[in-house]
Scaffold this motif. Structure first.
Motif, PDB file in Angstrom:
ATOM      1  N   ARG A  82       0.834  -1.206   0.000  1.00  0.00           N
ATOM      2  CA  ARG A  82       0.000   0.000   0.000  1.00  0.00           C
ATOM      3  C   ARG A  82       0.867   1.253   0.000  1.00  0.00           C
ATOM      4  N   THR A  83       0.258   2.338  -0.428  1.00  0.00           N
ATOM      5  CA  THR A  83       0.965   3.610  -0.533  1.00  0.00           C
ATOM      6  C   THR A  83       1.182   4.212   0.853  1.00  0.00           C
TER       7      THR A  83
ATOM      8  N   ASP B 117       1.579   7.202   3.397  1.00  0.00           N
ATOM      9  CA  ASP B 117       1.122   8.592   3.554  1.00  0.00           C
ATOM     10  C   ASP B 117       2.268   9.412   4.151  1.00  0.00           C
TER      11      ASP B 117
ATOM     12  N   ALA C 110      11.110   9.556  -0.279  1.00  0.00           N
ATOM     13  CA  ALA C 110      10.803   8.254  -0.879  1.00  0.00           C
ATOM     14  C   ALA C 110      12.086   7.505  -1.177  1.00  0.00           C
TER      15      ALA C 110
ATOM     16  N   SER D 119       3.453   7.503  -5.181  1.00  0.00           N
ATOM     17  CA  SER D 119       3.113   6.085  -5.167  1.00  0.00           C
ATOM     18  C   SER D 119       4.100   5.241  -4.372  1.00  0.00           C
ATOM     19  N   ALA D 120       5.033   5.878  -3.667  1.00  0.00           N
ATOM     20  CA  ALA D 120       6.074   5.130  -2.958  1.00  0.00           C
ATOM     21  C   ALA D 120       5.511   4.446  -1.724  1.00  0.00           C
ATOM     22  N   SER D 121       6.025   3.242  -1.461  1.00  0.00           N
ATOM     23  CA  SER D 121       5.648   2.531  -0.240  1.00  0.00           C
ATOM     24  C   SER D 121       6.824   2.441   0.725  1.00  0.00           C
TER      25      SER D 121
END
Length: 332
Positions: free
Chosen positions: A63-64, A66, A86, A97-99
């Motif tokens: 998931r992305t 926050d 990121a 879009s970084a996790s």
């Protein structure tokens, strides 16, 4: 189209490099002054290696992440100068879009850094839910000050050693030209780091030391050919000998530089936020290192002047033809 493409490059070039040295030197002086001013204001964007602080690397699988929530969570704990970047394929800070992320923050003086690190991880786990911590580090202000001092000392020692090497290998005028080129490359690289506000870390120090080595290697190649041509063309004007020497080594310089640039471009794009400043500094250093070998080091040799025939005796070849009477090679 001819293949391989490298065959398209001309083997023999006749560019009048010395003719434009005056204009190139003027541009370099302006850029050096601007870089020196930028070091004073706005100054380097020091990483925790040099200003002290804590770093946490974390990941939210599937998931992305926050970024804003991470920052507000840590700031709500009283931590200062929180920076979230990121890490991964995006390669730049703030990728939506970084996790994976790298978090840096300053611990207040009245709190223990280790305890603050543990509390920060616990709070992030509570706020973000499923989070994996992949690394952490703490650098105190005393250690960071020592790292800065040692880093600057390393740069200075490297430049001085290069001066003595080129002086011993060639002559003093060559050594002064090489060192001037090194100062040029180092100062402009610092200017780029300030201009792009890249994080100044130990990795960037390593990149600058690498730039010094690359620039010196390129300069020595040109100087070695220059010395050979000075012995070969004793009556040719010095400016023409310099042009000839640079042109004769140009294809080697271009091929070597392009190879390094292609490798570093991949590192800059796919290396992530941690390696991005180092890769960009190296990319820039390869370019200015090549430029300085032509338009800084060589013109200084021209300005200083060379006493022709100074080392002719040292360069005299040995006649290894066997003697008719003794059957031995004559002594030098």
């Amino acid at each position: 189209m001819r293949w391989p493409f490298i065959r398209v490059l001309p083997v023999n070039t006749h560019f009048p490099f010395v003719k434009f040295a005056k204009y190139a030197s003027t541009i370099s002086i302006v850029l050096i002054v601007a870089s020196l001013v930028s070091l004073w204001k706005p100054g380097l964007n020091l990483g925790i290696d040099f200003k002290g602080g804590s770093r946490i690397e974390l990941n939210t699988p599937g998931r992305t992440l926050d970024f804003k929530l991470v920052q507000t969570t840590l700031e709500g704990m009283g931590l200062k100068d929180v920076v979230v970047q990121a890490v991964g394929a995006a390669g730049k800070a703030g990728a939506p879009s970084a996790s994976q992320a790298q978090v840096e923050f300053q611990t207040p003086p009245n709190r223990n850094a280790g305890v603050a690190m543990t509390q920060a991880k616990a709070q992030l786990s509570k706020t973000l839910g499923n989070v994996v911590f992949t690394g952490d580090s703490v650098v105190g202000p005393t250690i960071s000050g020592e790292l800065m001092t040692k880093g600057i000392e390393a740069l200075g020692i490297a430049i001085v050693l290069m001066l003595f090497f080129v002086w011993f290998r060639f002559r003093l005028s060559f050594g002064l030209g090489a060192v001037a080129a090194l100062f040029h490359d180092v100062i402009l690289t610092f200017g780029l780091v300030v201009l792009l506000q890249l994080e100044f870390t130990l990795d960037v120090i390593a990149a600058i030391l690498t730039i010094i080595g690359y620039s010196m290697n390129d300069t020595v190649v040109v100087f070695d050919r220059l010395r050979e041509n000075l012995r070969k063309y004793k009556k040719m004007p010095l400016r023409d000998v310099i042009d000839l020497s640079v042109n004769e080594t140009l294809s080697r310089t271009v091929i070597t530089g392009l190879t390094a640039v292609l490798a570093l471009a991949g590192l800059a794009v796919f290396g992530g936020a941690t390696l991005f400043p180092m890769a960009v500094a190296l990319l820039f250093g390869i370019v200015v290192g090549t430029y300085s070998s032509i338009y800084i080091a060589s013109p200084i040799v021209l300005l200083w002047g060379i006493k022709r025939g100074e080392d002719e005796d040292k360069a005299k070849p040995i006649d290894w033809t066997p003697s008719m009477q003794t059957g031995r090679a004559p002594k030098r």
